[in-house]
Write a protein that holds these residues in place. Structure first.
Motif, mmCIF file in Angstrom:
data_model
loop_
_atom_site.group_PDB
_atom_site.id
_atom_site.type_symbol
_atom_site.label_atom_id
_atom_site.label_comp_id
_atom_site.label_asym_id
_atom_site.label_seq_id
_atom_site.Cartn_x
_atom_site.Cartn_y
_atom_site.Cartn_z
ATOM 1 N N LEU C 230 96.205 -19.846 -23.276
ATOM 2 C CA LEU C 230 95.136 -19.283 -24.098
ATOM 3 C C LEU C 230 94.373 -20.398 -24.792
ATOM 4 O O LEU C 230 93.141 -20.385 -24.859
ATOM 5 C CB LEU C 230 95.763 -18.359 -25.143
ATOM 6 C CG LEU C 230 95.251 -16.938 -25.131
ATOM 7 C CD1 LEU C 230 95.543 -16.325 -23.776
ATOM 8 C CD2 LEU C 230 95.927 -16.123 -26.198
ATOM 9 N N ALA C 231 95.132 -21.364 -25.293
ATOM 10 C CA ALA C 231 94.499 -22.483 -25.994
ATOM 11 C C ALA C 231 93.557 -23.220 -25.056
ATOM 12 O O ALA C 231 92.406 -23.492 -25.403
ATOM 13 C CB ALA C 231 95.569 -23.424 -26.531
ATOM 14 N N ILE C 234 90.409 -21.156 -24.237
ATOM 15 C CA ILE C 234 89.445 -21.060 -25.323
ATOM 16 C C ILE C 234 88.784 -22.402 -25.587
ATOM 17 O O ILE C 234 87.596 -22.481 -25.877
ATOM 18 C CB ILE C 234 90.121 -20.488 -26.577
ATOM 19 C CG1 ILE C 234 90.216 -18.989 -26.374
ATOM 20 C CG2 ILE C 234 89.368 -20.815 -27.838
ATOM 21 C CD1 ILE C 234 90.956 -18.260 -27.384
ATOM 22 N N ALA C 269 101.195 -28.373 -34.013
ATOM 23 C CA ALA C 269 100.178 -28.272 -35.052
ATOM 24 C C ALA C 269 98.910 -29.008 -34.640
ATOM 25 O O ALA C 269 97.793 -28.496 -34.787
ATOM 26 C CB ALA C 269 100.720 -28.828 -36.365
ATOM 27 N N PHE C 272 97.100 -27.247 -31.557
ATOM 28 C CA PHE C 272 96.342 -26.065 -31.946
ATOM 29 C C PHE C 272 95.262 -26.389 -32.964
ATOM 30 O O PHE C 272 94.223 -25.732 -33.015
ATOM 31 C CB PHE C 272 97.291 -24.987 -32.468
ATOM 32 C CG PHE C 272 97.962 -24.239 -31.364
ATOM 33 C CD1 PHE C 272 97.333 -23.185 -30.749
ATOM 34 C CD2 PHE C 272 99.189 -24.623 -30.910
ATOM 35 C CE1 PHE C 272 97.932 -22.509 -29.710
ATOM 36 C CE2 PHE C 272 99.805 -23.959 -29.871
ATOM 37 C CZ PHE C 272 99.168 -22.901 -29.272
ATOM 38 N N GLY C 273 95.513 -27.417 -33.757
ATOM 39 C CA GLY C 273 94.475 -27.861 -34.693
ATOM 40 C C GLY C 273 93.213 -28.291 -33.950
ATOM 41 O O GLY C 273 92.092 -28.019 -34.388
ATOM 42 N N ILE C 275 92.181 -27.063 -31.138
ATOM 43 C CA ILE C 275 91.508 -25.822 -30.739
ATOM 44 C C ILE C 275 90.709 -25.286 -31.915
ATOM 45 O O ILE C 275 89.566 -24.848 -31.782
ATOM 46 C CB ILE C 275 92.534 -24.742 -30.328
ATOM 47 C CG1 ILE C 275 93.540 -25.278 -29.373
ATOM 48 C CG2 ILE C 275 91.832 -23.514 -29.773
ATOM 49 C CD1 ILE C 275 92.992 -25.713 -28.092
ATOM 50 N N MET C 276 91.335 -25.349 -33.075
ATOM 51 C CA MET C 276 90.682 -24.804 -34.259
ATOM 52 C C MET C 276 89.369 -25.525 -34.516
ATOM 53 O O MET C 276 88.339 -24.897 -34.777
ATOM 54 C CB MET C 276 91.623 -24.990 -35.432
ATOM 55 C CG MET C 276 91.242 -24.179 -36.609
ATOM 56 S SD MET C 276 92.649 -24.082 -37.667
ATOM 57 C CE MET C 276 91.812 -23.799 -39.181
ATOM 58 N N VAL C 279 86.807 -24.534 -31.972
ATOM 59 C CA VAL C 279 86.261 -23.196 -32.228
ATOM 60 C C VAL C 279 85.275 -23.238 -33.386
ATOM 61 O O VAL C 279 84.271 -22.538 -33.407
ATOM 62 C CB VAL C 279 87.411 -22.206 -32.504
ATOM 63 C CG1 VAL C 279 86.871 -20.887 -32.996
ATOM 64 C CG2 VAL C 279 88.213 -21.990 -31.242
ATOM 65 N N MET C 280 85.570 -24.095 -34.367
ATOM 66 C CA MET C 280 84.656 -24.197 -35.515
ATOM 67 C C MET C 280 83.345 -24.849 -35.112
ATOM 68 O O MET C 280 82.275 -24.413 -35.513
ATOM 69 C CB MET C 280 85.307 -25.024 -36.616
ATOM 70 C CG MET C 280 86.379 -24.284 -37.359
ATOM 71 S SD MET C 280 87.100 -25.396 -38.568
ATOM 72 C CE MET C 280 88.241 -24.294 -39.362
ATOM 73 N N PRO C 283 81.817 -22.571 -31.120
ATOM 74 C CA PRO C 283 82.564 -21.315 -31.037
ATOM 75 C C PRO C 283 82.757 -20.811 -29.612
ATOM 76 O O PRO C 283 83.684 -20.082 -29.343
ATOM 77 C CB PRO C 283 81.701 -20.340 -31.819
ATOM 78 C CG PRO C 283 80.870 -21.172 -32.701
ATOM 79 C CD PRO C 283 80.663 -22.477 -32.002
ATOM 80 N N ARG C 284 81.901 -21.188 -28.691
ATOM 81 C CA ARG C 284 82.044 -20.673 -27.335
ATOM 82 C C ARG C 284 82.734 -21.664 -26.406
ATOM 83 O O ARG C 284 82.616 -21.573 -25.188
ATOM 84 C CB ARG C 284 80.685 -20.268 -26.785
ATOM 85 C CG ARG C 284 80.008 -19.196 -27.644
ATOM 86 C CD ARG C 284 78.615 -18.912 -27.196
ATOM 87 N NE ARG C 284 78.575 -18.288 -25.886
ATOM 88 C CZ ARG C 284 78.842 -17.016 -25.667
ATOM 89 N NH1 ARG C 284 79.169 -16.235 -26.661
ATOM 90 N NH2 ARG C 284 78.761 -16.516 -24.464
ATOM 91 N N MET C 289 81.261 -20.177 -22.595
ATOM 92 C CA MET C 289 81.932 -18.999 -22.029
ATOM 93 C C MET C 289 81.191 -18.495 -20.823
ATOM 94 O O MET C 289 79.971 -18.581 -20.732
ATOM 95 C CB MET C 289 81.964 -17.886 -23.068
ATOM 96 C CG MET C 289 82.991 -18.097 -24.130
ATOM 97 S SD MET C 289 83.105 -16.622 -25.119
ATOM 98 C CE MET C 289 84.109 -17.201 -26.467
ATOM 99 N N GLY D 78 84.465 -22.488 -41.298
ATOM 100 C CA GLY D 78 84.233 -22.894 -39.916
ATOM 101 C C GLY D 78 84.345 -21.751 -38.937
ATOM 102 O O GLY D 78 83.695 -21.746 -37.908
ATOM 103 N N ILE D 89 93.389 -17.535 -31.528
ATOM 104 C CA ILE D 89 94.123 -18.743 -31.171
ATOM 105 C C ILE D 89 93.937 -19.821 -32.220
ATOM 106 O O ILE D 89 94.887 -20.500 -32.609
ATOM 107 C CB ILE D 89 93.662 -19.254 -29.798
ATOM 108 C CG1 ILE D 89 93.983 -18.199 -28.737
ATOM 109 C CG2 ILE D 89 94.338 -20.550 -29.436
ATOM 110 C CD1 ILE D 89 95.433 -17.880 -28.619
ATOM 111 N N ALA D 90 92.714 -19.939 -32.703
ATOM 112 C CA ALA D 90 92.456 -20.995 -33.685
ATOM 113 C C ALA D 90 93.293 -20.783 -34.933
ATOM 114 O O ALA D 90 93.774 -21.738 -35.532
ATOM 115 C CB ALA D 90 90.982 -21.031 -34.036
ATOM 116 N N PHE D 96 101.100 -22.916 -37.434
ATOM 117 C CA PHE D 96 101.874 -24.115 -37.078
ATOM 118 C C PHE D 96 101.679 -25.220 -38.116
ATOM 119 O O PHE D 96 102.626 -25.887 -38.509
ATOM 120 C CB PHE D 96 101.450 -24.623 -35.702
ATOM 121 C CG PHE D 96 102.008 -23.818 -34.569
ATOM 122 C CD1 PHE D 96 103.375 -23.661 -34.423
ATOM 123 C CD2 PHE D 96 101.177 -23.210 -33.656
ATOM 124 C CE1 PHE D 96 103.901 -22.913 -33.386
ATOM 125 C CE2 PHE D 96 101.685 -22.461 -32.604
ATOM 126 C CZ PHE D 96 103.046 -22.309 -32.479
#
Lengths: 258, 409, 291, 288
Positions: C230-231, C234, C269, C272-273, C275-276, C279-280, C283-284, C289, D78, D89-90, D96
């Protein structure tokens, strides 16, 4: 408010998707208080024109002036705040709500409370505001002839009712300019007539300026004060319904070259 | 419309029933109390001894739960065949606490406490024990946490006990014994899983023990759940260590070892596993790769007692594998409970509940001598005294135990 | 230098595994509009089936591999009827939740039923542990080599079917404008089944590669992989097949470097960070996408 | 009161709060997992303040709420525009990261956990007073212009924007609100369990809450309220041999609900129909 001034002015507007020119240097002036028709065959760029004006799509060139402010780069919510409301072709109402609530969503522009306010404001100030917009929604519903339907679930509505609700929702925002995107798309003659009458009534009742898009010529020609005909993103001609009716370019655009 | 009403009715009914049933779940203690008052004051008041066992029966640790419960049921069958405890048959109820599900563990512990138990078996597993031991502690019920962890149980003394002996001491001494055997190991890298407090704590003790005999601990590498462990192996090798000490979950241990072996660590004597290794998956994944490596454990796989031989044979038959440290834990607990109840003449009467709980607590915290399946033990002030061993792995078994530390005769 | 090279190779291998999984996942997302969170779980289930067959047949490798591939296809097709109604409604969230349910069931059953829930290990002959190439600490084993090459072939095959064959073009057309596909007379139901089958085949093959690359499986493996898939999806932008491949390599590399060079247990961490942050900022996804 | 009933009820309250936290952001079209991380933050703040600094409960609760708000505000800035799944997911990253940071904070017990947290008196009453207040707020929010705006955003963002709804700030606000709810749930959790270990706040809890919310119904706040006690309660009533299959049962329920009644058992329409029929019933009674 000066009667007869120009409320919306579009200068050399351009919008390209990849290499395709959906709108190619369009100039349109809409007079305050008019019903302005925008016609053209399928794919002429009418809906794209609305999307650019309301900020959903960024323009690729040119300017849009609303009440002599340059709103070309504004975000949709900012443009909505300035007083432009619109409807959508596909009857985009919220199916999981009553008809009345759907109309009330339109009143977001004229109400104030934010998230914190919802929690901490005294209940009566909110209920007062709610009552005000509820009355307004009822009024609009009866104007579009659907006051009996206020308790119905929006998912159960038929097509023509969805369009009427959309118009009522747009009007609930008390706009200065109302953009109607194919309000009679997919309707029979009788239903079209009902919608046309209603548009006329809304203008009369609230004095709002209306821009109506449709490839249904009879409707647009019937109600508009002034009409612009576009094809391939370019203006073909402009004038009163009578002018348009006799313009050879329009016939050509609709019927193709002999 | 009718459908909606029906759904609502069902929902409301379910809710009400669940509330009523929960409210009424204050079951009779340890089986059903007899109507008439007992003749002699120390005769048991119950028809059946019911012991509650809080065990991880679902999630990642479910297989171990299965084995521990298997061991317990073996003991119960044996005890019942021999006439039960004080002439009354024994039964166990297993409550699932899930793997790493604190909310479930706490709820189940509450459920157990509502049955007014004399003592509790479990909670097993350190995460679950961390979450729910406080409840039993407040209530004053003794917990035989047999597998949780020394450090968790220590926090809940005198109301908790665990069959993992003083790991502080043993993590130190076993590491030192290893160095004694393999004096050319001058520096080590440790693999530590920082999630479970028990393993983390033990690794710290062992690290201190190794430092005390002049071994350099080059790095403590944190191991988390991952698909591939080769980056960690390469990282460890970049320090050029002489030895590797493993304090992580069995799967990761074996996978790291395999990666290290591929990258040129040829001698298995350079590996030391902690006592949490030796689970079935450890043997399944490491089959044929681990000969010569060391593991320290408090589990006496070489025990010669008849009891253990019988149990081990039965295990091999049922599970198709070598018995491991999980097998005797609650088997032993059950026998200890039997001895305790017989020595104290526990009655299980409702009116004596409080007093008997305290009696049990005092007894359990100081057992002078007791024969477990695998060894003789004694308990001093809630601390379990038994030897720990340093084993060499040979033919996918633990062999050549070296006793490190406490020797009890 | 030696270590850097080793970590790069580790990252590539990890990325190769993710790339395989992400392609199947994106295929379902693109063709069926289904958010198949349980795709890795189904793969793990095929691994277990293969293991059972191996045990019954006394480590017959041919049958084991056959069982993995076949069960992959069967499982892939078996999920189609479950998702069909959702896919018609275009309910992506509902499909995610259904897949979540399936994932929970698979994990729960694997953790208790097959092999009494104990981890399974595959026989030596199937793992291919022997080092094929070695430069210092950098190692590529035979199994891994096969996995990487095999993933390239498998993913290449999928791309070939999608971009070069008539059926593939029809499938892509369907993915882009589902309504139109029906209008111009494409057999939508058959196409949808076809895409599930394709994903199933890919799943079956992937499960064989997973066996070779990992050599073991546990009930929790599905969850670990699903989060990573998933990560990656995305990170790349949902439904972006090409982007998915690149992102799989990027994330595999990132994970390997975090594990190789950062202190403490920051691997998850940080992964996934990243990914975060993506996404910020975008976003797509970094490649946009497609679904 | 039996101990198990007490723990069941307080946990139900905590899960309802968490369910609402996820629900309220999902109404806006985004599946947000920050509440679990915020729960850890709230729990640790409250635990530290009450055990180490001997604060009373109420100030500690407020401090935790503030902490939760700040904690969720920063990523919300954000994530305001993130599409639904990307946010899912984000925000798992937040879980974590929070766990890892907490493990490395020695003064909060680190890996060993934070023990012997004092418990507030009358926890059950406190819990349900909080649940009631929060429920009232959400009830009001849903019936306000914001609630209606959320409905539009859920259906189509661009329609919402042409109605002057600033979807970005709406999302940010709701995420912060969800963070505060998570922190409150954390405070209650800390008071209930009285031991905090970083590993307690993990994805496992999230799956339960998804199940409660999606089976119960995500179109109305009552789905969570009705189905949390039922779904959390029924495995506790079943005999242990069956209750062990609780995860499988949850999974099956999720699949079946999504296939047969994708809006969940309790939908907004259902509540509306009931309201109308009840009204009709009383009008008919008055007439006759």
């Amino acid at each position: 408010m000066k009667e007869g001034g120009i409320i919306l002015s579009v200068k050399g507007l351009k919008k390209t998707f990849g290499g395709l020119h959906a709108i190619d240097g369009l100039d349109i002036d809409v007079k305050r208080g008019n019903i302005h028709g925008l016609i053209g065959p399928n794919g002429a760029g009418k809906t794209t024109f609305f999307n650019v004006i309301t900020g959903i799509l960024p323009s690729s060139g040119g300017n849009v002036f609303f009440e002599s402010h340059d709103v070309t780069t504004y975000k949709p919510e900012k443009i909505a705040e300035m007083g432009i409301s619109r409807t959508f072709q596909a009857g985009k109402i919220v199916p999981g709500m009553t008809v009345l609530d759907n109309v009330m969503t339109g009143a977001y522009r004229i109400t104030k409370t934010d998230v914190l306010g919802t929690f901490f404001r005294a209940p009566f100030t909110i209920s007062g505001q709610e009552k005000r917009i509820r009355d307004k929604a009822f009024e609009l519903l009866s104007l579009v002839g659907m006051s009996d339907a206020s308790d119905r679930w929006a998912a159960d509505l038929v097509w023509v009712e969805r369009q009427l609700i959309q118009i009522a929702r747009a009007m609930a925002a008390e706009p200065k300019l109302l953009l109607l995107d194919e309000p009679t798309g997919g309707m029979g003659a009788e239903e079209s007539q009902r919608v046309a009458e209603m548009i006329y009534m809304v203008r009369k009742e609230f004095g709002v300026t209306v821009v109506v898009v449709g490839h249904d010529m009879t409707l647009v020609l019937g109600i508009s004060d002034r009409i612009t005909c576009i094809n391939f993103g370019k203006k073909i001609c402009e004038g009163t319904p009578a002018d348009i009716r006799c313009d050879p370019n329009v016939l050509e655009a609709y019927l193709g070259k002999e | 419309m009718k459908k909606c009403m029906l759904v609502i009715m069902v929902i409301v009914m379910t809710f009400c029933i669940s509330l009523v049933a929960l409210a009424g779940s204050e079951k009779e203690t340890s089986g059903t109390a007899k109507e008439a008052a007992p003749v002699a004051s120390d005769e048991p008041c119950v028809d059946e001894w019911v012991f509650s066992n809080l065990m991880f029966m679902t999630g990642g640790w479910a297989p171990y739960g299965e084995m521990i419960v298997w061991g317990m049921n073996e003991a119960i069958d044996e005890i019942n065949a021999a006439g039960g405890i004080r002439g009354v048959p024994v039964r166990a109820e297993v409550y699932d606490t899930g793997t790493h599900q604190p909310e479930l563990a706490v709820t189940q512990m509450a459920k157990v406490l509502d049955t007014k138990p004399l003592l509790i078996m479990g909670p097993h597993g350190s995460t679950d024990a961390e979450a729910c031991s406080q409840l039993a502690y407040d209530e004053g019920v003794y917990m035989l946490q047999s597998t949780s962890s020394y450090d968790v149980a220590k926090k809940f003394r005198p109301w908790a006990n665990v069959w993992l002996t003083n790991t502080e001491q043993f993590a130190k001494t076993t590491g030192q014994k290893w160095i004694e055997r393999e004096p050319d190991i001058k520096s080590v890298v440790m693999f530590v899983q920082p999630e479970a407090s028990t393993w983390y704590e033990q690794s710290k003790h062992q690290s201190n023990g190794l430092k005390a005999v002049g071994v350099k601990v080059l790095e403590e590498i944190a191991v988390t759940e991952a698909v591939d462990f080769s980056p960690l192996a390469v990282r460890a090798l970049s320090h050029k260590p002489d030895g590797f000490v493993m304090y992580c979950y069995p799967e990761a241990m074996v996978k790291i070892v395999l990666e290290l072996q591929k990258r040129g660590v040829k001698e298995n004597r350079r590996f030391l596993f902690f006592h949490g290794a030796g689970t079935p998956e450890f043997w399944a994944l490491g089959k044929g790769y681990l000969d010569g490596a060391y593991q320290w454990s408090i589990f006496n796989s070489q025990a010669k007692s008849q009891k253990w031989q019988k149990l081990a044979d039965k295990f091999r038959e049922d599970f198709d594998g070598e018995p491991n440290w999980t097998v005797p834990t609650d088997y032993d607990s059950m026998y200890l409970i039997k001895k305790c109840f017989e020595d104290l003449k526990i009655t299980g009467c409702r009116d004596k509940l409080k007093e008997e709980r305290v009696k049990i607590q005092k007894y359990m915290n100081n057992v002078d001598s007791f024969e477990f399946a695998t060894m003789n033990i004694k308990i001093v002030d809630g601390e379990y005294k038994a030897p720990a061993f340093l084993y060499t792995i040979k033919g996918d078994k633990l062999e050549n135990p070296i006793n490190c530390g406490f020797e009890w005769k | 230098m030696e270590f850097l090279l080793a970590q790069i190779i580790n990252g590539l291998i990890l990325g190769g595994i993710y790339a395989l999984l992400v392609t199947g996942f994106n295929l379902l997302l693109l063709e069926g509009g289904v958010f198949q969170y349980a795709y890795p779980h189904l793969l793990v289930l095929s691994m277990y089936v293969s293991w059972l067959v191996l045990r019954v047949t006394g480590n017959n490798i041919f049958l084991g591999i056959l069982a993995a591939v076949l069960s992959g296809i069967v499982l892939g097709i078996a999920t189609e009827p479950i998702f069909r109604s959702l896919s018609k409604r275009g309910a992506a969230v509902a499909s995610f939740i259904v897949a979540l349910g399936i994932a929970i069931i698979i994990t729960d059953i694997l953790s208790r039923v097959i092999n009494k829930g104990i981890q399974i290990a595959f026989p030596e002959s199937l793992k291919g542990e022997k080092a094929l190439l070695q430069f210092g600490y950098a190692i590529i084993s035979a199994g891994q080599m096969l996995t990487i090459l095999g993933s390239f072939v498998a993913v290449g095959g999928i791309f070939f079917i999608l971009f070069k064959t008539k059926t593939g073009r029809a499938m892509r057309a369907m993915a882009q404008v589902p309504g139109v596909a029906r209008l111009i007379g494409l057999p939508v139901n058959a196409m949808s089944l076809y895409s599930y089958m394709l994903a199933g085949i890919l799943g079956g093959i992937s499960s064989v590669f997973l066996i070779m690359a990992l050599g073991s499986a546990s009930s929790g493996l599905g969850n670990t992989l699903a989060l990573k898939v998933l990560a990656v999806a995305i990170f790349a932008g949902l439904g972006n097949l090409g982007g998915g491949l690149v992102s799989a390599l990027i994330l595999g590399m990132a994970e390997s470097f975090v594990m190789g060079y950062m202190r403490g247990d920051w691997a998850n961490a940080v992964a996934f960070g990243m990914i975060m942050i993506i996404v910020m900022v975008r976003p797509r996804g970094i490649f946009g996408m497609k679904a | 009161m039996p101990i198990s009933l007490f723990y069941f009820l307080v946990f139900t309250g905590i899960f309802i709060l968490l369910g609402w936290a996820i629900y309220i952001v999902y109404r806006n079209g985004q599946l947000n997992n920050v509440p679990i991380a915020a729960m850890a933050v709230g729990a640790y703040i409250c635990a530290y303040l009450t055990r180490e600094l001997h604060w009373p409960f109420l100030p500690a609760l407020l401090a935790a709420m503030g902490g939760g708000a700040v904690f969720s505000f920063v990523p919300a800035l954000g994530l305001g525009r993130a599409p639904g799944f990307s946010m899912t997911i984000a925000t798992i990253a937040m879980i974590f990261i929070t766990q890892t940071v907490l493990r490395n904070m020695a003064f909060l017990g680190g890996v060993y956990g934070f023990y012997s947290i004092p418990r507030v008196d009358h926890l059950l009453i406190v819990t349900y007073v909080i649940v009631f207040i929060v429920g009232f707020f959400i009830f009001r929010l849903e019936r306000s212009r914001i609630g209606r705006a959320m409905e539009v955003v859920f259906i189509d963002t661009s329609v919402a924007r042409t109605l002057k709804i600033n979807t970005y700030w709406l999302s940010v606000w709701l995420q912060v609100f969800a963070g505060v709810l998570g922190a409150i749930a954390g405070v209650l959790f800390a008071n209930l369990v009285r031991i905090l270990v970083p590993r307690h706040f993990s994805l496992g809890m999230l799956l339960n809450i998804y199940c409660f919310m999606f089976v119960g119904g995500y179109t109305t706040m009552w789905g969570v309220v009705v189905f949390t006690p039922i779904l959390w309660g029924f495995p506790l009533l079943l005999p242990e041999a069956v209750a062990e299959w609780k995860d499988t049962i949850y999974g099956l329920l999720l699949v079946v609900t999504m296939l047969l009644r994708p809006e969940g058992v309790i939908s907004k329409k259902m509540l509306w129909d009931i309201k109308v029929s009840v009204k009709r019933f009383f009008i008919n009674r008055r007439k006759s």
